[in-house]
Every structure is written in structure tokens, then in C-alpha cells.
Design a protein around this motif. Structure first.
Motif, PDB file in Angstrom:
ATOM      1  N   LEU A 526       0.325  -1.142   0.260  1.00 52.96           N
ATOM      2  CA  LEU A 526       0.007   0.172   0.286  1.00 52.96           C
ATOM      3  C   LEU A 526       0.870   1.684   0.108  1.00 52.96           C
ATOM      4  N   ASP A 527       0.618   1.877  -0.624  1.00 53.38           N
ATOM      5  CA  ASP A 527       1.756   2.497  -0.873  1.00 53.38           C
ATOM      6  C   ASP A 527       0.490   4.327  -1.199  1.00 53.38           C
ATOM      7  N   THR A 528       1.179   4.732   0.118  1.00 49.94           N
ATOM      8  CA  THR A 528      -0.821   6.353   0.326  1.00 49.94           C
ATOM      9  C   THR A 528       0.069   7.453  -0.044  1.00 49.94           C
ATOM     10  N   ASP A 529       1.611   7.851  -0.469  1.00 48.80           N
ATOM     11  CA  ASP A 529       2.242   9.072  -1.459  1.00 48.80           C
ATOM     12  C   ASP A 529       1.545   8.872  -2.216  1.00 48.80           C
ATOM     13  N   ASN A 530       0.942   8.002  -3.445  1.00 50.11           N
ATOM     14  CA  ASN A 530       0.734   7.902  -4.622  1.00 50.11           C
ATOM     15  C   ASN A 530      -0.676   7.299  -4.336  1.00 50.11           C
ATOM     16  N   GLN A 531      -0.893   7.070  -3.645  1.00 52.48           N
ATOM     17  CA  GLN A 531      -2.237   6.452  -4.117  1.00 52.48           C
ATOM     18  C   GLN A 531      -2.393   4.897  -5.024  1.00 52.48           C
ATOM     19  N   ASP A 537       5.508 -10.698  -7.490  1.00 46.57           N
ATOM     20  CA  ASP A 537       5.745 -11.393  -6.158  1.00 46.57           C
ATOM     21  C   ASP A 537       6.571 -12.230  -5.890  1.00 46.57           C
ATOM     22  N   LYS A 538       7.209 -12.953  -5.124  1.00 48.83           N
ATOM     23  CA  LYS A 538       7.982 -12.762  -3.720  1.00 48.83           C
ATOM     24  C   LYS A 538       8.892 -13.091  -3.772  1.00 48.83           C
ATOM     25  N   GLU A 539       9.503 -12.302  -5.315  1.00 50.70           N
ATOM     26  CA  GLU A 539      11.102 -12.502  -5.565  1.00 50.70           C
ATOM     27  C   GLU A 539      11.208 -10.748  -5.818  1.00 50.70           C
ATOM     28  N   GLY A 540      10.272  -9.666  -6.105  1.00 44.31           N
ATOM     29  CA  GLY A 540      10.170  -8.569  -6.377  1.00 44.31           C
ATOM     30  C   GLY A 540      10.498  -8.505  -7.611  1.00 44.31           C
ATOM     31  N   VAL A 541       9.297  -9.684  -8.194  1.00 42.34           N
ATOM     32  CA  VAL A 541       9.615  -8.610  -9.791  1.00 42.34           C
ATOM     33  C   VAL A 541       7.755  -8.897  -9.753  1.00 42.34           C
ATOM     34  N   TYR A 542       7.508  -7.018 -10.390  1.00 45.21           N
ATOM     35  CA  TYR A 542       6.331  -6.507 -10.295  1.00 45.21           C
ATOM     36  C   TYR A 542       5.349  -6.926 -11.794  1.00 45.21           C
ATOM     37  N   LEU A 543       3.830  -7.401 -11.100  1.00 48.72           N
ATOM     38  CA  LEU A 543       3.300  -7.635 -11.409  1.00 48.72           C
ATOM     39  C   LEU A 543       2.195  -6.780 -12.158  1.00 48.72           C
ATOM     40  N   ALA A 544       1.785  -5.563 -10.922  1.00 51.68           N
ATOM     41  CA  ALA A 544       0.244  -4.640 -11.177  1.00 51.68           C
ATOM     42  C   ALA A 544       0.046  -3.988 -10.372  1.00 51.68           C
ATOM     43  N   GLN A 545      -0.709  -2.872 -10.472  1.00 45.87           N
ATOM     44  CA  GLN A 545      -0.739  -2.008  -9.441  1.00 45.87           C
ATOM     45  C   GLN A 545      -2.072  -1.107  -9.814  1.00 45.87           C
ATOM     46  N   TYR A 546      -3.046  -0.769  -8.483  1.00 46.02           N
ATOM     47  CA  TYR A 546      -4.121  -0.793  -8.373  1.00 46.02           C
ATOM     48  C   TYR A 546      -4.218   0.621  -8.083  1.00 46.02           C
ATOM     49  N   SER A 547      -4.669   2.018  -9.018  1.00 46.52           N
ATOM     50  CA  SER A 547      -4.411   3.316  -8.156  1.00 46.52           C
ATOM     51  C   SER A 547      -6.417   3.781  -8.330  1.00 46.52           C
TER      52      SER A 547
END
Length: 580
Positions: A526-531, A537-547
Motif C-alpha cells: 500500500l503506497d499511500t503517497d501515490n494512492q 511476486d515474492k522474488e520482487g518482480v513487479y506484476l501490477a498496480q491499482y490506483s
């Protein structure tokens, strides 16, 4: 264009141990199996692999489909496979590893189970095998073997090293040498010679013919010269314009062709390797934008702009950036008028809400939204953190109390310790309790016993030194996760493990919350600065984002991959975001 040659090694095969190696011009495979199911697994594998070796892949999508099918049908088999397309190697492993040797550098591309891709160069060596090899031969030893720089010598040295280890474990290895394809050089076309006599005849005849015509048309000679000059200028101008346009068309066609190839390859890799997919689409976009600036022809500009729009749409898909509306999942007023939440805790279907203002705990079933008050009053006044495991809810005030859902009581289970300094969070995992103490830069652990809980223990090993000032939001899935000033901290078996997210274009803000557990596949931030909520994944590979655009204060959040929802707590409302 690159090409590949390969060598294979198979050792220690028995009735219970099976291995396989195979290769064609652009596809490579090493596999091994053992145990009671060796016959079934080997037969299933051969049924899948033999058609591929007979009819090579022609596009990445086929390799991606094959990898998924392999994982679904025989997930236990040990294998490492690769597909070479142009100058990119696509790899997939199950309990395997792929190494690359480039010059004096040697290391793994991928280890375990998963997929990856990357650019290869002439003189690179690739090694496809199972994890067994790394247990017998160390990485520095493997690097020495590849220093020979020759395929046959490397294969021979590796085979001797495996035999010398005397561990008698089945091993399958494919070694691939990448080299530049030899292009056929065509001889320059030979033009027919003109004889000296013919040249003389032409040189003598042509002036005579021309002079004769000029004499017969002497009077209009001036007008003829003017007309011919004007016509010549027009034709020259038209010719130059036509050639320039043709050059632009050819250049644009080449750029569009290259961009199209990157676009199609990137879209095919969305699920297999999202980072590589974004790289390809971004490269295609950059090339087209540069060509759009250079091109002056309006028709060509329109064509480029049209394809850029297609790539931009693809970028949205690849980046998986979802702009959502925050819809109400549950209103706390339905449990108690004026109720406001401060903290959330989730265990399977049970969502627990701490209402610090009213000294109350609420329990909501996320499946059917049945809700009730499970505790209230002075026992849980001044609660700072809450955790749930099974039927038990734990609250931290200056002691730790346990609220049993079925009994609605809150007895003290752990008294205040003089070792505690500043407890910031509490979590339950496998029945044990973990306390984040930012005052002492420490994590405490209480083990579950038959009579309750044992004595205070250190989670960190003795030589671990870490600054936890400002850390919060403890979560556990076997590893221990924290957030601290825009960073994610991970600890495994009491030691810090480096973790960072990769493939995220916009950096994380400074105020983060984290959620995962042992039943959840991914990490949620949860990145509240960027809403937004960022998923990796658990290795750190970006999968998605919801804003979202709604300007609301988010107090806490949890995620259920069972009902496919992100749940965000804001005062008296819990909002829900559907997971894609």
C-alpha cells in the motif's frame, strides 16, 4: 543472425533414475527424473517434447504455451529448456538452472522454477541442467571449466568433473555455444563488356545524328533549348522528390517492421516475463517517436502515429496499471452506529477490525459479510495492535490478551515484559506470536505451548544488527516482512535478506504498508503517497498496480486471493478492489 551448436551429458542412469537431453537448431532441453513415478513422468515428458524437436518453434507464443503445459501436466519433473529467437534466449526451468558464460563472467540466468529471457551474444555459452549439478560442482569450478572457450573441451572437462565427484546421482546437461551465423557472400553481378569498336561506332554515329536534326530545325532552336531546359528542371525536381519520398518510405517501413516485431514479442511475453515485455514495448515506442520527429511526409506521420497508439495501448496492458473506483465493501455502521476502524487483521475468512475509539473488536466474514462485535470494554481499551490466528484474536495494550471468537472473553495470555521498549506491531503465525519492538531494534517471539505461551525469545540470530527506527506493518509468511521509510525489509530464519522490487516505473513513496501470508502467492504494498497498491511476486518482480483518485485516508489494508479482493480500511468504511 546468431546460431547455436550444442553438446550433451547424461550420467548415472538406472532403472529408477532417468535423464534426457535434446536439441535442434533453436530449442534445447535437459531433463531428469527419479523415484516411484519415474516411468509415468518420463513417458509424459517424451510425449510433450518429441513433437517440438521434430517441428521447431517459430514464435515466442509457442514456447510460452509449451512451458505452461509442461508445468501443468508434470510439475515435478526436473528440466531446463531454452528457445533461441534472433539474439534473445527464452528459458524455462522446473527445479533447474540455466547458467551463462560471457567472456570472464559466469552466473545463473534463473534458478528453481520459473522463466526468464535475455539477449545473447556471439561466443556466449549456456548450460541447461537440474539443480543436482550445483550440489556436486560449485559455481567457481564450473566457471573454470568454461574458461576453455571451446564446446568439445568444455563438455569433456565437465563430464570428467561429474565422474570424479563419485556421487552417482542422475544428471542431464546441455551445453550451447552461440556464434555468428556465416552469411553466404554472393559474387557481384558481371556486366557485359562493350567492345572498343562498338564504343567508337556509337561515339561517331550519335553526334552525326544529333547535328543533322539540329540543322533541320535551326529556326526554333532557341525555343527548343528553353523548353528542354525547363522540362529537364521539372523532371529533375520530380525525380529528386520521388527519390526522397521513396527513401523516407523505405526507412519508415524498416522502423515499423522492427517496432512491430518488438511489439508482438513483448505482448507474447506478458505472462512469461513481464519485465522483458515492458522493455520491448518501450524500445519500440522510443524508436517510433524518434522516427515521427524525423519524418516530414504527413501520410507517413499518420501511419507512425497510428502504430504508436497501438503500442501505447499495449504499454497499459503490459504495465498492468489499473485505475479503479473505490467501491464500498462493508460499512461498519451496520455493526455499531458510529463505528470507526483503525486496524485490520485477516485469517482465512475471518476479518477482524479494531475500533480503538470505541474500545471494540468486530469480526466480519468476508465470504458472506456476516458481522458481529466480539469484544468491547476496558479489557481492550488502549489497544495498539491486533492479530488473528484460527479462532483466536490477540490484542496488544501493555499486555497481550486473547479474545476467543466463540467465547467473547479477553484474558491476559502474556504479561508485560521489562525487555519490551516500544512495541509497534504484533502478528500471529503458526500459532506463535511475534512482536516488533522498534525501541530495541528487535523482534520478539513467543512459542505456543500446551499451557499457553513459552518465555520470551529472540527472533534474530545473535549477530544480526539492524536499525528498525520508523519500521512498522509486520507481516509473516514464513519469512518476516517489514516496511521502513519507503523500503521493504525481509528476514529469513532471523537473518536479513536483500529484497527489492524490480520492473516498477514509478518509485515507491515513503509511506508503505505491506501484506502477505503463507497462503498468499504475492506481495502487496500500500503506497499511500501515490494512492495505489503495488503487486509483486515474492522474488520482487513487479506484476501490477491499482490506483485511485478518491482523496481518502487509508488506515490499513489486507488482501484475500480467495475472494480476489484488496480491502482498504478508511474510518467507517471498508473499500474493495477486485484483483485482475
Amino acid at each position: 543472425m546468431l546460431t547455436a551448436t550444442s553438446a550433451n551429458i547424461r550420467t548415472h542412469e538406472t532403472v529408477e533414475n532417468w535423464s534426457y537431453t535434446g536439441a535442434n537448431e533453436n530449442f534445447f532441453v535437459a531433463a531428469q527424473a527419479g523415484g516411484e513415478r519415474v516411468n509415468q513422468e518420463s513417458k509424459a515428458f517424451l510425449k510433450l517434447i518429441e513433437p517440438v524437436l521434430q517441428k521447431p518453434f517459430t514464435e515466442v507464443l509457442q514456447f510460452e504455451k509449451f512451458s505452461r503445459e509442461l508445468n501443468q501436466k508434470i510439475p515435478q519433473i526436473v528440466c531446463a529448456i531454452g528457445y533461441l529467437l534472433d539474439n534473445v534466449i527464452y528459458v524455462y526451468v522446473q527445479h533447474g538452472v540455466v547458467y551463462v558464460n560471457r567472456g570472464d563472467r559466469f552466473g545463473p540466468i534463473i534458478t528453481g522454477t520459473g522463466s526468464a529471457s535475455g539477449e545473447v551474444k556471439s561466443d556466449d555459452f549456456l548450460l541447461f541442467t537440474g539443480l543436482t549439478l550445483g550440489k556436486q560442482i560449485s559455481q567457481p569450478e564450473l566457471q573454470k571449466i568454461f574458461a576453455a572457450g571451446d564446446l568439445s573441451l568444455t563438455a569433456k572437462a565437465l563430464n570428467e568433473k561429474i565422474d570424479a565427484s563419485k556421487q552417482n546421482q542422475v544428471i542431464a546437461v546441455v551445453i550451447v555455444e552461440v556464434s555468428q551465423a556465416q552469411e553466404k557472400v554472393q559474387a557481384a553481378p558481371r556486366f557485359q563488356e562493350i567492345s572498343e569498336r562498338a564504343r567508337v561506332q556509337v561515339s561517331l554515329v550519335m553526334p552525326r545524328v544529333l547535328l543533322g536534326r539540329i540543322r533541320r530545325n535551326a529556326r526554333p532552336l532557341a525555343m527548343l533549348i528553353v523548353g528542354l531546359t525547363a522540362a529537364l528542371l521539372i523532371l529533375t525536381s520530380v525525380g529528386i522528390t520521388t527519390r526522397h519520398r521513396q527513401q523516407q518510405q523505405n526507412e519508415v517501413a524498416q522502423v515499423l517492421g522492427a517496432a512491430s516485431h518488438k511489439f508482438e514479442e513483448g505482448m507474447a511475453l506478458i505472462d512469461l516475463n513481464p519485465i522483458r515485455a515492458r522493455e520491448l514495448l518501450l524500445a519500440a515506442k522510443t524508436e517510433l517517436e524518434a522516427e515521427l520527429i524525423k519524418t516530414s511526409d504527413e501520410k507517413l506521420k499518420t501511419e507512425i502515429a497510428s502504430y504508436l497508439e497501438k503500442i501505447n495501448q499495449g504499454m497499459v496492458t503490459v504495465s498492468r496499471q489499473y485505475e479503479v473506483n473505490l467501491d464500498s465493501f462493508f460499512t461498519l455502521d451496520l455493526i455499531s452506529p458510529g463505528a470507526e476502524g483503525n486496524k485490520l487483521a485477516l485469517y482465512q475468512d475471518a476479518l477482524v477490525v479494531l475500533d480503538a475509539q470505541h474500545a471494540a473488536l468486530y469480526r466480519i466474514s468476508i465470504g458472506n459479510k456476516a458481522a458481529k462485535v466480539i469484544a468491547a470494554g476496558s479489557d481492550i481499551a488502549n489497544t495498539q495492535a491486533v492479530a488473528v490466528h484460527g479462532e483466536d484474536v490477540f490484542v496488544f495494550t501493555d499486555v497481550i490478551r486473547k479474545v476467543t471468537l466463540s467465547q467473547a472473553q479477553a484474558p491476559v495470555v502474556i504479561e508485560k515484559s521489562d525487555q519490551w521498549m516500544k512495541i509497534a506491531d504484533i502478528k500471529a503465525f503458526a500459532g506463535n506470536l511475534y512482536l516488533l519492538d522498534t525501541g530495541r531494534n528487535w523482534i520478539w517471539k513467543y512459542l505456543r505451548t500446551e499451557d499457553g505461551y513459552g518465555s520470551l525469545q529472540d527472533y534474530f540470530v545473535f549477530d544480526t544488527l539492524v536499525d528498525l527506527a520508523g519500521a512498522g506493518n509486520l507481516t509473516i509468511d514464513g519469512a518476516v516482512w517489514l516496511t521502513q521509510n519507503g523500503k521493504v525489509l525481509k528476514f529469513t530464519q532471523g537473518k536479513e535478506t536483500l529484497w527489492q522490487i524490480s520492473g516498477l516505473e514509478q518509485p515507491l513513496g515513503n509511506h508503505l504498508d505491506i501484506y502477505t501470508d503463507d497462503t498468499t502467492q504475492n506481495i502487496y504494498l500500500l503506497d499511500t503517497d501515490n494512492q495505489r497498491v503495488v503487486v509483486s511476486d515474492k522474488e520482487g518482480v513487479y506484476l501490477a498496480q491499482y490506483s485511485w483518485k478518491e482523496n481518502i485516508e487509508i488506515k490499513d489494508f489486507v488482501v484475500s486471493e480467495v475472494i480476489k479482493k484488496i480491502l482498504l480500511l478508511s474510518h467507517g468504511t471498508i473499500y474493495g478492489i477486485d484483483l485482475h
